[in-house]
Design an enzyme around this catalytic site. Sequence first.
Site, mmCIF file in Angstrom:
data_model
loop_
_atom_site.group_PDB
_atom_site.id
_atom_site.type_symbol
_atom_site.label_atom_id
_atom_site.label_comp_id
_atom_site.label_asym_id
_atom_site.label_seq_id
_atom_site.Cartn_x
_atom_site.Cartn_y
_atom_site.Cartn_z
ATOM 1 N N LYS A 1 -22.552 27.480 27.579
ATOM 2 C CA LYS A 1 -21.322 28.157 27.121
ATOM 3 C C LYS A 1 -21.626 29.527 26.519
ATOM 4 O O LYS A 1 -22.610 29.675 25.801
ATOM 5 C CB LYS A 1 -20.639 27.271 26.063
ATOM 6 N N LYS B 1 -20.795 33.430 20.520
ATOM 7 C CA LYS B 1 -21.021 34.656 19.747
ATOM 8 C C LYS B 1 -22.368 34.635 19.029
ATOM 9 O O LYS B 1 -22.894 35.677 18.670
ATOM 10 C CB LYS B 1 -19.885 34.983 18.768
ATOM 11 N N LYS C 1 -25.410 22.557 17.077
ATOM 12 C CA LYS C 1 -25.736 23.494 15.992
ATOM 13 C C LYS C 1 -26.915 22.988 15.158
ATOM 14 O O LYS C 1 -27.749 23.780 14.735
ATOM 15 C CB LYS C 1 -24.505 23.733 15.106
HETATM 16 P P1 TYM Z 1 -14.581 29.372 17.359
HETATM 17 O O1 TYM Z 1 -14.433 30.465 16.379
HETATM 18 O O2 TYM Z 1 -15.961 28.924 17.720
HETATM 19 O O3 TYM Z 1 -13.840 29.735 18.692
HETATM 20 C C1 TYM Z 1 -12.474 30.112 18.675
HETATM 21 C C2 TYM Z 1 -11.786 29.618 19.925
HETATM 22 O O4 TYM Z 1 -12.443 30.148 21.077
HETATM 23 C C3 TYM Z 1 -12.781 29.103 21.968
HETATM 24 N N1 TYM Z 1 -14.039 29.458 22.656
HETATM 25 C C4 TYM Z 1 -14.163 29.505 23.975
HETATM 26 N N2 TYM Z 1 -13.289 29.256 24.969
HETATM 27 C C5 TYM Z 1 -13.743 29.392 26.240
HETATM 28 N N3 TYM Z 1 -15.019 29.761 26.537
HETATM 29 C C6 TYM Z 1 -15.927 30.029 25.575
HETATM 30 N N4 TYM Z 1 -17.151 30.393 25.888
HETATM 31 C C7 TYM Z 1 -15.503 29.907 24.216
HETATM 32 N N5 TYM Z 1 -16.120 30.093 23.027
HETATM 33 C C8 TYM Z 1 -15.209 29.803 22.087
HETATM 34 C C9 TYM Z 1 -12.980 27.883 21.085
HETATM 35 O O5 TYM Z 1 -12.822 26.688 21.810
HETATM 36 C C10 TYM Z 1 -11.878 28.078 20.060
HETATM 37 O O6 TYM Z 1 -10.654 27.586 20.544
HETATM 38 N N6 TYM Z 1 -13.549 25.266 14.829
HETATM 39 C C11 TYM Z 1 -12.976 26.382 15.492
HETATM 40 C C12 TYM Z 1 -12.037 27.195 14.608
HETATM 41 C C13 TYM Z 1 -10.991 26.386 13.933
HETATM 42 C C14 TYM Z 1 -9.839 25.829 14.544
HETATM 43 C C15 TYM Z 1 -9.118 25.195 13.489
HETATM 44 C C16 TYM Z 1 -9.347 25.857 15.854
HETATM 45 C C17 TYM Z 1 -10.941 26.087 12.600
HETATM 46 N N7 TYM Z 1 -9.814 25.375 12.342
HETATM 47 C C18 TYM Z 1 -7.887 24.547 13.738
HETATM 48 C C19 TYM Z 1 -8.132 25.187 16.097
HETATM 49 C C20 TYM Z 1 -7.437 24.564 15.057
HETATM 50 C C21 TYM Z 1 -14.078 27.290 15.960
HETATM 51 O O7 TYM Z 1 -15.149 27.331 15.431
HETATM 52 O O8 TYM Z 1 -13.711 28.109 16.920
#
Ligand code: TYM
Length: 335
Positions: free
Chosen positions: A196, A199, A115
């Site tokens: 990957k 969004k 990032k």
């Molecule tokens: P975020 O919002 O980026 O993504 C949410 C979840 O989706 C998964 N993910 C993917 N899995 C497979 N392929 C992809 N291309 C892909 N893109 C995203 C991410 O691995 C995630 O599980 N930091 C986290 C949010 C968060 C969180 C937490 C998660 C905040 N607190 C506590 C677990 C526990 C995040 O930005 O996810």
Amino acid sequence: MILSKPILLSAVQPSGNLTIGNYIGTMRHWSKMQNNYECLYCIADLHALTIQKNKIHLNKSILDTISFYLSCGVDPQKSIIFIQSHVYQHSQLNWILNCFSQFSELLRMTQFKIKSNCSKKINAALFNYPILMAADILLYQTNFVPVGQDQKQHVELTRNIAHRFNSLYGHVFTLPKPLITQHGSKIMSLLEPNKKMSKSDINKKNVIFLLDDIKTVISKIQNAYTDSETPSKIYYDIEKKPGISNLLEILSAITNKDIDILLKELEGMLYSEFKNIVADHLSKFLYKLQKSYNDYRNDEVYLKKIAYEGAMKSQLKSDKTLTKVYDKLGLIPLF
Ligand code: TYM
């Protein structure tokens, strides 16, 4: 004796339209998990502030995300759905855990490196981001955290911080384990299958958004990058055939069929026929999901009621851990 279920927590950042990667990587498992775990599903709106600064977009994204949780089968009678900023304990523990985190370990975080490479203006919250995530997890004595591969390192950091704290003060935090499936934990971009799916990608043709209209979904899949192997053959090999392997992972997740079984069904097909099958399954799946999403999204009173009830339950649970932490540290609780 009533045995309590293991605790599971997951979250999504409401920082834009959710993608099929978010769904396949985590959300598709959530509804089944409700039977075996005590589940908490959080909308990580404070995390979204690291990138999202538009009031109207953030507000909308938070309610969109609750609607998606519900349309993916999360049942508020069985699980707790809550908005991170409604539970002040997260920010409180976040600061405390900052005091137990090392600058050097945060510098090693791959997500931060990615990032911060994309922007010249890097805010401090982007750097501290994994510590707030650690607070989200540790407040609930979480045993399991279902995430995609990109978040594994953050869960490992959470374990390290918890272990460091426990070593100094005795057992306070449960050490969480990431739950990551063998397939579908890293859905790749459609045109650049070595990267990957995300969004925030500026090239929207790389990404299937959960709210894409069906025509767009079909066209994105039909234009997905494959390879030029002749004669063309469909098989799973991430190194040699990243595009085909990615489409196989998507099809497997949507149909709930093992990749080996799919490969038998697809034997001898042209890439174009294979893509038509993926597009067909995916568009039917998204049509149903969007219908259910729209029903929930149109009822903001209901969405806010769920968020309110979730906040009340989460505050009670998280406060137990926070009180214990205050006590261990020598902070004086409010009488
Ligand atoms: P975020 O919002 O980026 O993504 C949410 C979840 O989706 C998964 N993910 C993917 N899995 C497979 N392929 C992809 N291309 C892909 N893109 C995203 C991410 O691995 C995630 O599980 N930091 C986290 C949010 C968060 C969180 C937490 C998660 C905040 N607190 C506590 C677990 C526990 C995040 O930005 O996810």
